[in-house]
Design a protein around this motif. Structure first.
Motif, PDB file in Angstrom:
ATOM      1  N   ILE A  47       0.847  -1.212   0.000  1.00 44.25           N
ATOM      2  CA  ILE A  47       0.000   0.000   0.000  1.00 44.25           C
ATOM      3  C   ILE A  47       0.872   1.248   0.000  1.00 44.25           C
ATOM      4  N   ASP A  49      -0.583   4.383  -0.384  1.00 45.35           N
ATOM      5  CA  ASP A  49      -1.461   5.523  -0.160  1.00 45.35           C
ATOM      6  C   ASP A  49      -1.525   5.741   1.358  1.00 45.35           C
ATOM      7  N   GLN A  51      -3.023   7.730   3.438  1.00 41.05           N
ATOM      8  CA  GLN A  51      -4.307   7.874   4.131  1.00 41.05           C
ATOM      9  C   GLN A  51      -5.012   6.521   4.250  1.00 41.05           C
ATOM     10  N   ARG A  52      -4.916   5.754   3.174  1.00 44.07           N
ATOM     11  CA  ARG A  52      -5.563   4.435   3.164  1.00 44.07           C
ATOM     12  C   ARG A  52      -4.904   3.502   4.185  1.00 44.07           C
ATOM     13  N   GLN A  55      -5.941   4.563   7.671  1.00 43.88           N
ATOM     14  CA  GLN A  55      -7.343   4.199   7.952  1.00 43.88           C
ATOM     15  C   GLN A  55      -7.500   2.696   8.164  1.00 43.88           C
ATOM     16  N   LEU A  56      -6.837   1.923   7.299  1.00 44.03           N
ATOM     17  CA  LEU A  56      -6.951   0.464   7.426  1.00 44.03           C
ATOM     18  C   LEU A  56      -6.321  -0.027   8.738  1.00 44.03           C
TER      19      LEU A  56
END
Ligand code: TYM
Length: 332
Positions: A47, A49, A51-52, A55-56
């Protein structure tokens, strides 16, 4: 006895994660000291990203708590909050033969598919070994796909213990025979990378739709079937009561039923099985600060243990500031 395991926040958790691994974390927390972490450094290999990923990571913590991980019993933390693990990774890397990593499946598969792998993916099992060895872990509950990595961890620990002194505890993998390799919607191993997952907290409507669209075998409806060899039954068995399992198995053996019936029954038992966890999740989601506090307290406990192990390791290989010596002090 210390139990430890990690799970990557590369997507929302699916039934394979739950039945193969998370269910074991929850059972074992009653019997043993448990360290469980969200492997965000491993997730960085896929990953990109920020922000992703962030969040995850919080979603992963909420999911684990909702599923029953109890912060009063077990230590829950984020992998990157323990810098000692990254330090230990480097030390272990100096004892890691290239050939050992070349044989590891995540890297091998990517190469075979013609994709370029980065050094993060290649050395991924060394970080995983550090995760385990940093806490003197005895038992590592996982699904079948992680067993090879635990073997690598044991090899590295043995090699270090042999070169220097016996500082590392050798861990054992723990897998559940009925859920070592939970099948996905197509009957292959359930995995984010095969796009065949059913997520634990997926919206119920879309979960049901997904189940109703699951692939089935093409044998005629009248033909009696061996329930054990069918992935719908394998999933059903994980969530149904013993009587329900017996009835369903009898239906398979008798034949003359439609897979639509089985799928509907599977969607029903899944909804019932995770209903309580869904309720807890909805509550926890409203209070992310409490979840963050739990993660920080967990990280402080984990750092304390990892610092103790790292100190032992640094002394053993001669890089500890506290014990470096001048040449005069060496025996002549
Ligand atoms: P990860 O994030 O891919 O998977 C988390 C856990 O879920 C299990 N699992 C399954 N079990 C049965 N059937 C399936 N279909 C299935 N799919 C996933 C995995 O075996 C795993 O136990 N490298 C690890 C994370 C990790 C780790 C560690 C684990 C990092 N450091 C130290 C143990 C100890 C991974 O990628 O798991």
């Amino acid at each position: 006895m210390r139990v430890l395991s990690g799970i990557q926040p590369t997507g929302r958790f699916h039934w394979g994660n739950y039945f193969g691994a998370i269910r074991q974390y929850i059972e074992l927390q009653h019997e043993h000291e448990g360290f469980y972490f969200i492997a965000n450094l491993h997730a960085l290999t896929t990953i990109r990203d920020p922000q992703r990923l962030s969040q995850l990571t919080l979603d992963a913590a909420i999911d684990l708590l909702a599923l029953g991980l109890d912060p009063q019993r077990a230590t829950l933390f984020i992998q990157s909050d323990v810098p000692q693990v990254s330090q230990l990774t480097w030390i272990l890397m100096t004892c890691t033969p290239m050939g050992l990593l070349e044989r590891c499946h995540a890297y091998k598969e990517k190469k075979e598919r013609g994709l370029t792998a980065d050094a993060g993916l290649f050395t991924y099992p060394v970080l995983m070994a550090a995760d385990i060895l940093a806490y003197d872990s005895n038992l590592v509950p996982v699904g079948q796909d992680q067993v090879q990595h635990i073997e690598v961890c044991r090899d590295l620990a043995n090699s270090f213990n042999h070169h220097f002194s016996p500082v590392f505890v050798l861990p054992e993998a723990r897998i559940l025979s009925n859920a070592a390799k939970v099948p996905g919607t197509d009957g292959e191993k359930m995995s984010k990378s095969y796009n065949n997952t059913i997520e634990i907290f997926e919206d119920l409507k879309s979960q049901r739709k997904k189940i109703m669209r699951m692939q089935t075998d093409s044998r005629p409806m009248e033909q009696p079937k061996d329930p054990e060899s069918d992935h719908l039954f394998q999933l059903y068995r994980l969530m149904a009561s013993p009587e329900e399992i017996e009835q369903m198995a009898a239906l398979y053996r008798r034949g003359g039923f439609g897979y639509g019936e089985v799928k509907k029954a599977l969607a029903d038992v899944a909804e019932r099985y995770f209903a309580e966890a869904r309720r807890r999740r909805a509550e926890l989601e409203k209070d992310p600060d409490t979840v963050r506090d739990i993660l920080q307290e967990g990280a402080a406990r984990a750092r304390e243990k990892a610092a103790e192990v790292l100190q032992r390791v640094e002394q053993a290989c001669g890089i500890s500031a506290a014990t470096v010596t001048t040449s005069n002090a060496l025996p002549q």
